[in-house]
Enzyme design. Sequence first.
Site, PDB file in Angstrom:
ATOM      1  CB  CYS A 320      -0.953   0.060   1.195  1.00 13.46           C
ATOM      2  SG  CYS A 320      -1.976  -1.379   1.324  1.00 13.46           S
TER       3      CYS A 320
ATOM      4  CE  LYS B  36      -4.282   0.249  -4.440  1.00 13.28           C
ATOM      5  NZ  LYS B  36      -3.768  -0.931  -5.028  1.00 13.28           N
ATOM      6  CB  CYS B  37      -4.317  -4.469   1.439  1.00 15.84           C
ATOM      7  SG  CYS B  37      -2.728  -3.614   1.351  1.00 15.84           S
ATOM      8  N   PRO B  38      -5.786  -2.691   3.815  1.00 18.30           N
ATOM      9  CG  PRO B  38      -5.990  -2.503   6.140  1.00 18.30           C
ATOM     10  CD  PRO B  38      -5.566  -1.741   4.910  1.00 18.30           C
TER      11      PRO B  38
END
Lengths: 379, 99
Positions: A320, B36-38
């Site tokens: 990320c 997007k993660c999480p």
Amino acid sequence: MAYFDAASTESLHPAARDALVAALDGGWADPQRLYGDARRARLLLDQARAKVAVAFGVRPDETFFTSSGTQAVHLAMLGALSARRRTGRHLVVGAVEHSSVLHTAALHEREGGRVTTVGVDRTGRVDPEEFAAALRPDTALACLQSANHEVGTLQPVAEVAEACRAARVPLFVDAAQSAGRAEVPAGWSLLAASAHKWGGPPGVGVLVIRKNTRWRSPLPEDEREGRRVPGFENVPGAVAAAAALEAYAAEMERDGPRLSALVDRIRERVPHLVEDVEVIGDPVRRLPHLVTFSCLYVEGEALLTELDRLGFAVSSGSSCTADTLRPSHVLEAMGVITHGNVRVSLPRGTSATDVDRFLAVLPGAVARLRRTAGVQVSE
Amino acid sequence: MGLRRRRAEREIPREATPPAYQGPMPVLTIDALGRKCPIPIIMLAERIGEVPVGQIIAVQADDVAARTDVPAWCRMKSQDFVREETLPRGWAFHIRRTY
């Protein structure tokens, strides 16, 4: 601010500072010339080389200073591949190597070489038998780190070195993460390390090429550093790196077990203090100073920022990040959660008080971020 | 601690089309595409309780991190990771609720 990111870099060791300042004045001349100042610079460089060679258990004429650990990795790999081109163009690497190793492997592949990547288990360790099975008659080089930079797991260097010896394949060991902290098992042919990780100055790496290891420079010819590393020698940097290594390794012999006990405390306490957390990496066969854990439902970067606000400098292999958009290849290869990742790596002299303060603020930091993200997860 | 070994690079067969999936279908599909993660994992954890024990929940996601995170979450939470299905964009991860 408590600095817990020794795996990225250590602050300059006082012994390195003193040596650096002295060598800036006494070792500025060209070590290849013949007059007095030059001979003095040559002497300082030779002494530094001898100290580093002792630390790695090798000969001074097998030891070369580079401009970084990354340059040492590049030269070790490309030089060995180039020298063994007639044997073949097959390269074996571990899946969780440093990016400098994997990028060099990718370059080799783009240029027509073949690469086999040996996977790791849940702890991030390669299986020596699987590694041995990847060696082929056309294998030019095998690469294995001494320990993993993101999770601290020690790799089975001795077993892999034995397999490489039997297969007559040179083994390159990236020792950047363990040099000065843990001995590298014998049996390898090439080694790379980086001085700033043991409290030396930035801009100094170490490349070791054992005798009877075939190596040919992948770069244009240059007469410096035994024709292994191009460019004017950084004598003050080498002197400071050697002084730091000597001092650091001696300190770590005493302080390493204490740091390791602090890491055990973190490994033991974190799962009790934070819900939905996984401490990763090998709990026993590991670097003394490094521990990594992942907190579910939390963004790694956000957690780092929060911990920074609370006075703790830590690092993360989490995904990320806008610049890569890829999860850490280490965490991916291990098959563990790639988000909410925190790497704690203790520098020399870390106090137990700082570690306890960290453990005291961590649960609140994680809880706040989970609340902000609106996480309401029932069991 | 499990010691399942895995290759660093998944080998995705490009030519042979896999046989049509015969197993159970999801009773709930969560759309986490573009997230997007999480976030996909948070959505999964929040909503797995909506399917009966023994049934399948699917999460659609296109963040490549989910390919590691969903199976790892299942392992940590003792849920049953069934399969990964390739979508035109991203993947659908199928999970069987175990408790």
